[in-house]
Design a protein around this motif. Structure first.
Motif, PDB file in Angstrom:
ATOM      1  N   CYS A  93      21.647 -11.971  71.679  1.00  0.00           N
ATOM      2  CA  CYS A  93      21.203 -13.332  72.005  1.00  0.00           C
ATOM      3  C   CYS A  93      20.986 -13.487  73.508  1.00  0.00           C
ATOM      4  O   CYS A  93      20.074 -14.175  73.957  1.00  0.00           O
ATOM      5  CB  CYS A  93      22.232 -14.352  71.550  1.00  0.00           C
ATOM      6  SG  CYS A  93      22.673 -14.259  69.796  1.00  0.00           S
ATOM      7  N   ILE A 119      23.689 -24.038  64.641  1.00  0.00           N
ATOM      8  CA  ILE A 119      23.749 -23.432  63.306  1.00  0.00           C
ATOM      9  C   ILE A 119      22.641 -23.983  62.417  1.00  0.00           C
ATOM     10  O   ILE A 119      22.012 -23.244  61.651  1.00  0.00           O
ATOM     11  CB  ILE A 119      25.141 -23.679  62.682  1.00  0.00           C
ATOM     12  CG1 ILE A 119      26.198 -22.864  63.451  1.00  0.00           C
ATOM     13  CG2 ILE A 119      25.154 -23.318  61.206  1.00  0.00           C
ATOM     14  CD1 ILE A 119      27.631 -23.223  63.105  1.00  0.00           C
ATOM     15  N   GLN A 121      19.691 -25.035  63.364  1.00  0.00           N
ATOM     16  CA  GLN A 121      18.397 -24.460  63.753  1.00  0.00           C
ATOM     17  C   GLN A 121      18.219 -23.056  63.186  1.00  0.00           C
ATOM     18  O   GLN A 121      17.127 -22.677  62.743  1.00  0.00           O
ATOM     19  CB  GLN A 121      18.264 -24.428  65.283  1.00  0.00           C
ATOM     20  CG  GLN A 121      18.352 -25.776  65.954  1.00  0.00           C
ATOM     21  CD  GLN A 121      17.623 -26.869  65.204  1.00  0.00           C
ATOM     22  OE1 GLN A 121      16.409 -26.782  64.971  1.00  0.00           O
ATOM     23  NE2 GLN A 121      18.352 -27.906  64.797  1.00  0.00           N
ATOM     24  N   MET A 122      19.290 -22.279  63.183  1.00  0.00           N
ATOM     25  CA  MET A 122      19.205 -20.938  62.607  1.00  0.00           C
ATOM     26  C   MET A 122      18.906 -21.022  61.111  1.00  0.00           C
ATOM     27  O   MET A 122      18.127 -20.225  60.578  1.00  0.00           O
ATOM     28  CB  MET A 122      20.508 -20.173  62.848  1.00  0.00           C
ATOM     29  CG  MET A 122      20.847 -19.943  64.318  1.00  0.00           C
ATOM     30  SD  MET A 122      19.527 -19.127  65.255  1.00  0.00           S
ATOM     31  CE  MET A 122      19.409 -17.574  64.374  1.00  0.00           C
ATOM     32  N   TRP A 125      15.190 -21.749  60.739  1.00  0.00           N
ATOM     33  CA  TRP A 125      14.351 -20.562  60.900  1.00  0.00           C
ATOM     34  C   TRP A 125      14.424 -19.682  59.649  1.00  0.00           C
ATOM     35  O   TRP A 125      13.425 -19.127  59.208  1.00  0.00           O
ATOM     36  CB  TRP A 125      14.791 -19.769  62.138  1.00  0.00           C
ATOM     37  CG  TRP A 125      14.018 -20.080  63.365  1.00  0.00           C
ATOM     38  CD1 TRP A 125      12.655 -20.018  63.532  1.00  0.00           C
ATOM     39  CD2 TRP A 125      14.540 -20.520  64.630  1.00  0.00           C
ATOM     40  NE1 TRP A 125      12.310 -20.388  64.814  1.00  0.00           N
ATOM     41  CE2 TRP A 125      13.438 -20.693  65.512  1.00  0.00           C
ATOM     42  CE3 TRP A 125      15.831 -20.756  65.105  1.00  0.00           C
ATOM     43  CZ2 TRP A 125      13.591 -21.098  66.833  1.00  0.00           C
ATOM     44  CZ3 TRP A 125      15.986 -21.170  66.424  1.00  0.00           C
ATOM     45  CH2 TRP A 125      14.871 -21.339  67.265  1.00  0.00           C
ATOM     46  N   LYS A 126      15.602 -19.573  59.096  1.00  0.00           N
ATOM     47  CA  LYS A 126      15.779 -18.729  57.906  1.00  0.00           C
ATOM     48  C   LYS A 126      15.012 -19.286  56.714  1.00  0.00           C
ATOM     49  O   LYS A 126      14.396 -18.538  55.950  1.00  0.00           O
ATOM     50  CB  LYS A 126      17.268 -18.617  57.572  1.00  0.00           C
ATOM     51  CG  LYS A 126      17.573 -17.660  56.421  1.00  0.00           C
ATOM     52  CD  LYS A 126      19.077 -17.475  56.244  1.00  0.00           C
ATOM     53  CE  LYS A 126      19.377 -16.450  55.159  1.00  0.00           C
ATOM     54  NZ  LYS A 126      20.833 -16.201  55.029  1.00  0.00           N
ATOM     55  N   MET A 136      12.551 -14.939  66.211  1.00  0.00           N
ATOM     56  CA  MET A 136      13.652 -15.753  65.698  1.00  0.00           C
ATOM     57  C   MET A 136      13.600 -15.855  64.179  1.00  0.00           C
ATOM     58  O   MET A 136      14.639 -15.823  63.507  1.00  0.00           O
ATOM     59  CB  MET A 136      13.618 -17.157  66.313  1.00  0.00           C
ATOM     60  CG  MET A 136      14.007 -17.203  67.773  1.00  0.00           C
ATOM     61  SD  MET A 136      15.660 -16.540  68.104  1.00  0.00           S
ATOM     62  CE  MET A 136      16.680 -17.572  67.066  1.00  0.00           C
ATOM     63  N   ALA A 140      16.736 -14.491  62.028  1.00  0.00           N
ATOM     64  CA  ALA A 140      17.502 -15.483  61.276  1.00  0.00           C
ATOM     65  C   ALA A 140      17.706 -15.060  59.830  1.00  0.00           C
ATOM     66  O   ALA A 140      18.700 -15.423  59.199  1.00  0.00           O
ATOM     67  CB  ALA A 140      16.802 -16.837  61.326  1.00  0.00           C
ATOM     68  N   LEU A 143      20.721 -12.277  60.142  1.00  0.00           N
ATOM     69  CA  LEU A 143      21.975 -12.614  60.801  1.00  0.00           C
ATOM     70  C   LEU A 143      23.005 -13.084  59.783  1.00  0.00           C
ATOM     71  O   LEU A 143      22.678 -13.817  58.843  1.00  0.00           O
ATOM     72  CB  LEU A 143      21.755 -13.722  61.837  1.00  0.00           C
ATOM     73  CG  LEU A 143      21.281 -13.297  63.224  1.00  0.00           C
ATOM     74  CD1 LEU A 143      20.670 -14.481  63.953  1.00  0.00           C
ATOM     75  CD2 LEU A 143      22.438 -12.717  64.037  1.00  0.00           C
ATOM     76  N   ASP A 145      26.443 -15.230  58.628  1.00  0.00           N
ATOM     77  CA  ASP A 145      27.004 -16.536  58.992  1.00  0.00           C
ATOM     78  C   ASP A 145      28.021 -16.382  60.120  1.00  0.00           C
ATOM     79  O   ASP A 145      28.110 -17.235  61.009  1.00  0.00           O
ATOM     80  CB  ASP A 145      27.662 -17.186  57.778  1.00  0.00           C
ATOM     81  CG  ASP A 145      26.650 -17.633  56.729  1.00  0.00           C
ATOM     82  OD1 ASP A 145      25.447 -17.710  57.056  1.00  0.00           O
ATOM     83  OD2 ASP A 145      27.070 -17.901  55.582  1.00  0.00           O
ATOM     84  N   ILE A 148      26.212 -15.912  63.471  1.00  0.00           N
ATOM     85  CA  ILE A 148      25.629 -17.178  63.917  1.00  0.00           C
ATOM     86  C   ILE A 148      26.718 -18.096  64.477  1.00  0.00           C
ATOM     87  O   ILE A 148      26.549 -18.718  65.532  1.00  0.00           O
ATOM     88  CB  ILE A 148      24.882 -17.866  62.763  1.00  0.00           C
ATOM     89  CG1 ILE A 148      23.621 -17.063  62.396  1.00  0.00           C
ATOM     90  CG2 ILE A 148      24.514 -19.303  63.131  1.00  0.00           C
ATOM     91  CD1 ILE A 148      22.927 -17.538  61.150  1.00  0.00           C
ATOM     92  N   ALA A 152      26.957 -19.558  68.186  1.00  0.00           N
ATOM     93  CA  ALA A 152      26.963 -21.018  68.336  1.00  0.00           C
ATOM     94  C   ALA A 152      28.171 -21.476  69.139  1.00  0.00           C
ATOM     95  O   ALA A 152      28.059 -22.316  70.054  1.00  0.00           O
ATOM     96  CB  ALA A 152      26.954 -21.683  66.964  1.00  0.00           C
TER      97      ALA A 152
END
Length: 312
Positions: A93, A119, A121-122, A125-126, A136, A140, A143, A145, A148, A152
């Protein structure tokens, strides 16, 4: 047949207009022809004051082992921030957002963001709710949890710091977008009209290309844009909801609403444009849709200029 073609042309016109209206200056893309790098990959940077690190320019771009120039200036970085996860091709990151979370023009300033917002926003993206940013989107999806949450919590713990110097101008130094979508000053020198753009370049190119978090950027904005932006942010200017209602009177965030003060102005423009044009959707963005609906690109630019000029 001619009538059918004419109708189709009229149907397609709004789409063409919208695409042409995208503020390309806020979405930097590496140019096809770029000048030679000011700092060659083999060039070793000696330790700057206060650091013991010395690395090559190429090593600074190792996305799985970022330079830790000043480990005493920020908390110990979790693995995902400093090294990423090479097995899943997740970059560190800190390679884009830096150990201090202030980031570069082409990325984002994430220091001090609420962990819950980060969290979410991730997750967006996912799911595909956030479409812009191929790197990203890809990361995403793989990644964990736990990774992330570690990122975060780390970035939420960082205290935001002044990073952007906003300058109103008519003309700006010539620049180009180089590898990594990074805007740099052109080595040939000279100036060019700014027009209706925001041009953000490093205060010190060596610091930035070596991913040193000790100094940030200067953002050139059109004359008068800060005052115009302040009016829109505080009153809505008759076309939108005042930003201060959700983001706080000083734009330093309110609850889970993110801070805008002192953030990269081009990033703010990208988000406003993406929300307006369906590149960023989802439940949280539904609240923003009526806010951005009537904004012109110049309005977005002014809001971003004012927000960036504030102390984070």
């Amino acid at each position: 047949m001619k009538n059918v073609i004419g109708v189709l042309a009229l149907v397609l016109l709004p789409a063409v207009a919208a695409a042409a209206d995208k503020p390309d200056w806020a979405f930097p893309v590496t140019e096809k022809v770029v000048p030679p790098p000011r700092f060659e990959g083999s060039r070793v940077r000696p330790p700057p004051p206060g650091s013991t690190l010395s690395i090559t320019r190429a090593k600074a771009d190792d996305m799985y082992d970022i330079p830790n120039w000043f480990p005493d200036r920020y908390p110990s970085m979790p693995k995902i921030v400093q090294f990423g996860n090479k097995d899943t091709q997740v970059r560190a990151c800190g390679s884009c957002h830096l150990p201090n979370g202030a980031g570069h023009d082409e990325s984002a300033y994430v220091a001090g963001l609420p962990a819950a917002y980060f969290i979410r926003q991730m997750a967006d993206w996912k799911s595909g709710d956030r479409k812009f940013g191929g790197i990203m989107v890809a990361m995403a999806k793989v990644l964990t949890d736990a990774e992330i949450k570690e990122a975060a919590d780390y970035f939420a713990s960082l205290k935001p710091r002044p990073w952007i110097r906003v300058v109103e101008a008519d003309t700006v130094p010539k620049s180009f977008v180089g590898p990594g979508n990074k805007r740099l000053l052109h080595p040939s020198g000279g100036t060019e009209p700014l027009g209706n753009r925001i041009i953000e370049v490093p205060e010190d190119e060596e610091v930035v290309v070596y991913r040193d978090p000790s100094s940030g950027f200067v953002a050139y904005v059109p004359k008068g844009s800060i005052a115009k932006g302040e009016a829109l942010v505080k009153t809505g200017g008759g076309k939108t909801t005042p930003c201060i209602m959700c983001h706080g009177t000083t734009l330093k965030g309110l609850g889970d609403w993110p801070a805008l003060a002192g953030r990269h102005p081009n990033y703010i423009v990208r988000q406003l444009w993406n929300m307006q044009n369906g590149e960023r959707v989802g439940p949280a963005v539904e609240l923003m849709k009526p806010v951005v609906e009537k904004l012109t690109n110049d309005d977005m630019m002014a809001i971003a200029a004012y927000a960036a000029s504030l102390t984070p």
